[in-house]
Design a protein around this motif. Structure first.
Motif, PDB file in Angstrom:
ATOM      1  N   ASP A   1      37.721  34.405  46.685  1.00 15.12           N
ATOM      2  CA  ASP A   1      38.596  34.919  47.746  1.00 15.12           C
ATOM      3  C   ASP A   1      39.409  36.137  47.311  1.00 15.12           C
ATOM      4  OD1 ASP A   1      37.630  32.491  48.544  1.00 15.12           O
ATOM      5  OD2 ASP A   1      39.543  31.653  49.159  1.00 15.12           O
ATOM      6  N   SER A   2      39.749  36.181  46.030  1.00 20.21           N
ATOM      7  CA  SER A   2      40.618  37.259  45.541  1.00 20.21           C
ATOM      8  C   SER A   2      39.845  38.478  45.048  1.00 20.21           C
ATOM      9  CB  SER A   2      41.506  36.738  44.402  1.00 20.21           C
ATOM     10  OG  SER A   2      40.697  36.310  43.300  1.00 20.21           O
ATOM     11  N   ALA A   3      38.511  38.484  45.212  1.00 19.35           N
ATOM     12  CA  ALA A   3      37.694  39.593  44.698  1.00 19.35           C
ATOM     13  C   ALA A   3      38.046  40.911  45.384  1.00 19.35           C
ATOM     14  CB  ALA A   3      36.218  39.286  44.879  1.00 19.35           C
ATOM     15  N   LYS A   4      38.163  41.963  44.579  1.00 17.21           N
ATOM     16  CA  LYS A   4      38.490  43.301  45.074  1.00 17.21           C
ATOM     17  C   LYS A   4      37.207  44.028  45.509  1.00 17.21           C
ATOM     18  CE  LYS A   4      42.813  42.695  43.802  1.00 17.21           C
ATOM     19  NZ  LYS A   4      43.889  42.491  44.794  1.00 17.21           N
ATOM     20  N   ASP A   5      37.361  45.295  45.848  1.00 14.18           N
ATOM     21  CA  ASP A   5      36.225  46.075  46.366  1.00 14.18           C
ATOM     22  C   ASP A   5      35.131  46.302  45.329  1.00 14.18           C
ATOM     23  OD1 ASP A   5      37.460  46.255  48.805  1.00 14.18           O
ATOM     24  OD2 ASP A   5      38.326  48.229  48.440  1.00 14.18           O
ATOM     25  N   ASN A   6      35.519  46.322  44.057  1.00 14.84           N
ATOM     26  CA  ASN A   6      34.559  46.565  42.984  1.00 14.84           C
ATOM     27  C   ASN A   6      34.626  45.437  41.965  1.00 14.84           C
ATOM     28  OD1 ASN A   6      33.622  49.475  43.594  1.00 14.84           O
ATOM     29  ND2 ASN A   6      35.854  49.637  43.667  1.00 14.84           N
ATOM     30  N   LEU A   7      33.456  45.099  41.405  1.00 17.21           N
ATOM     31  CA  LEU A   7      33.350  43.990  40.472  1.00 17.21           C
ATOM     32  C   LEU A   7      32.914  44.498  39.101  1.00 17.21           C
ATOM     33  CD1 LEU A   7      31.316  41.612  42.842  1.00 17.21           C
ATOM     34  CD2 LEU A   7      33.793  42.058  42.844  1.00 17.21           C
TER      35      LEU A   7
ATOM     36  N   ALA B   1      46.277  52.772  33.141  1.00 15.85           N
ATOM     37  CA  ALA B   1      46.017  53.867  34.082  1.00 15.85           C
ATOM     38  C   ALA B   1      46.555  53.562  35.483  1.00 15.85           C
ATOM     39  CB  ALA B   1      44.510  54.139  34.145  1.00 15.85           C
ATOM     40  N   GLY B   2      47.172  52.395  35.650  1.00 13.41           N
ATOM     41  CA  GLY B   2      47.737  52.034  36.939  1.00 13.41           C
ATOM     42  C   GLY B   2      46.703  51.650  37.981  1.00 13.41           C
ATOM     43  N   ILE B   3      45.539  51.216  37.527  1.00 15.23           N
ATOM     44  CA  ILE B   3      44.456  50.846  38.439  1.00 15.23           C
ATOM     45  C   ILE B   3      44.621  49.395  38.866  1.00 15.23           C
ATOM     46  CG2 ILE B   3      41.947  50.501  38.618  1.00 15.23           C
ATOM     47  CD1 ILE B   3      41.631  52.870  36.687  1.00 15.23           C
ATOM     48  N   GLU B   4      44.471  49.142  40.146  1.00 22.42           N
ATOM     49  CA  GLU B   4      44.600  47.782  40.677  1.00 22.42           C
ATOM     50  C   GLU B   4      43.441  46.918  40.170  1.00 22.42           C
ATOM     51  OE1 GLU B   4      44.708  45.394  44.976  1.00 22.42           O
ATOM     52  OE2 GLU B   4      44.714  47.599  44.937  1.00 22.42           O
ATOM     53  N   MET B   5      43.790  45.813  39.518  1.00 19.69           N
ATOM     54  CA  MET B   5      42.762  44.959  38.926  1.00 19.69           C
ATOM     55  C   MET B   5      43.250  43.524  38.836  1.00 19.69           C
ATOM     56  SD  MET B   5      41.146  44.813  35.091  1.00 19.69           S
ATOM     57  CE  MET B   5      42.258  43.459  34.691  1.00 19.69           C
ATOM     58  N   ASN B   6      42.363  42.593  39.112  1.00 18.11           N
ATOM     59  CA  ASN B   6      42.637  41.190  38.797  1.00 18.11           C
ATOM     60  C   ASN B   6      41.461  40.646  37.996  1.00 18.11           C
ATOM     61  OD1 ASN B   6      40.655  40.836  40.751  1.00 18.11           O
ATOM     62  ND2 ASN B   6      41.890  39.558  42.097  1.00 18.11           N
ATOM     63  N   GLU B   7      41.584  39.398  37.575  1.00 11.40           N
ATOM     64  CA  GLU B   7      40.580  38.840  36.661  1.00 11.40           C
ATOM     65  C   GLU B   7      40.207  37.433  37.101  1.00 11.40           C
ATOM     66  OE1 GLU B   7      40.093  38.389  31.783  1.00 11.40           O
ATOM     67  OE2 GLU B   7      41.768  39.506  32.669  1.00 11.40           O
ATOM     68  N   ILE B   8      38.926  37.138  37.043  1.00 16.71           N
ATOM     69  CA  ILE B   8      38.428  35.794  37.318  1.00 16.71           C
ATOM     70  C   ILE B   8      37.645  35.326  36.095  1.00 16.71           C
ATOM     71  CG2 ILE B   8      36.826  34.409  38.697  1.00 16.71           C
ATOM     72  CD1 ILE B   8      37.464  36.224  41.086  1.00 16.71           C
ATOM     73  N   GLN B   9      38.071  34.213  35.510  1.00 17.71           N
ATOM     74  CA  GLN B   9      37.356  33.692  34.336  1.00 17.71           C
ATOM     75  C   GLN B   9      36.131  32.926  34.818  1.00 17.71           C
ATOM     76  OE1 GLN B   9      38.292  30.510  30.927  1.00 17.71           O
ATOM     77  NE2 GLN B   9      39.684  32.267  30.852  1.00 17.71           N
ATOM     78  N   ALA B  10      34.959  33.453  34.468  1.00 16.76           N
ATOM     79  CA  ALA B  10      33.703  32.916  34.992  1.00 16.76           C
ATOM     80  C   ALA B  10      32.980  31.995  34.025  1.00 16.76           C
ATOM     81  CB  ALA B  10      32.776  34.075  35.372  1.00 16.76           C
TER      82      ALA B  10
END
Length: 223
Positions: free
Chosen positions: A43-49, A134-143
């Motif tokens: 659900d929390s995935a951003k536009d790029n993976l 670099a101030g890039i929006e990012m989150n993390e999912i431990q797979a």
């Protein structure tokens, strides 16, 4: 004529092992790490993976909802990772051999976009730190989770094939490295050995096949 004995720190495919045997080498093999896939929500995935390992890709593809992200941009490390994702219809925007190079590509060319990094529990800080700086929006999912599986090797070795820093860590829990030549899949793995030995040979491309080729060519010159 001396027979050189090498250890692969992961069990090899039969044809990979045969390449080494055909070159006149004696081969030992054992899995020094094990990987368990984790369940996760997308659900929390951003536009790029972002994927920096094949294990993350395997876990992602096992997720029943991963097909919902077919239109997301993909950024990955390794040609095999890229091939696996493209095989299942994902669009790879950028692929590099190393995480630091991928971080440079993202920060220079895609700084205005958002990213989700599918990672493992032992992942390096290189890429997330660079994107955050670099101030890039990012989150993390431990797979997935990597578990060390040390083995005591009693045989005398001439060479050791390493495929990850965690493989190095696991090997060193039960063994020492003295005169053995260490064949590494890439610079990150080699860096895990920098305070241990100078006898390091790095594959031209970060793949199991290239580690094997380096090993065969190294001993071909000696035999």
């Amino acid at each position: 004529m001396e027979t050189f004995r090498v250890l692969s720190t992961k069990k090899l495919l039969p044809n990979h092992k045969q390449f080494l045997l055909n070159a006149g080498l004696s081969v030992l093999e054992a899995d020094f790490i094990s990987v368990s896939l984790k369940a996760f929500k997308i659900d929390s995935a951003k536009d790029n993976l972002i994927f920096t390992s094949q294990n993350a890709v395997i876990s992602f593809l096992h997720n029943g909802n991963s097909a919902q992200l077919k239109n997301n941009g993909i950024f990955c490390v390794g040609v095999k990772t890229k091939s696996a994702l493209e095989h299942y219809g994902y669009k790879v925007k950028a692929c590099t051999d190393y995480a630091e190079d991928l971080a440079k590509t993202i920060t220079k060319e895609y700084a205005g976009e958002s990213f989700t990094f599918f990672s493992g529990n032992l992942r390096k800080d290189t890429l997330p730190d660079a994107l955050k700086a670099a101030g890039i929006e990012m989150n993390e999912i431990q797979a997935y989770e990597t578990v060390l599986s040390p083995h005591k090797i009693n045989s005398k070795l001439n060479g050791i094939l390493f495929y990850s820093p965690s493989g190095v860590e696991s090997y060193l829990k039960e063994n020492t490295i003295k005169e053995e030549t260490c064949f590494c899949i890439g610079t990150t793995t080699a860096n895990a050995l920098k305070d241990i030995t100078q006898n390091i040979v790095i594959a031209n491309q970060p793949s199991v096949e290239n580690v094997i080729i380096k090993c065969i060519n190294y001993y071909k010159e000696i035999i």
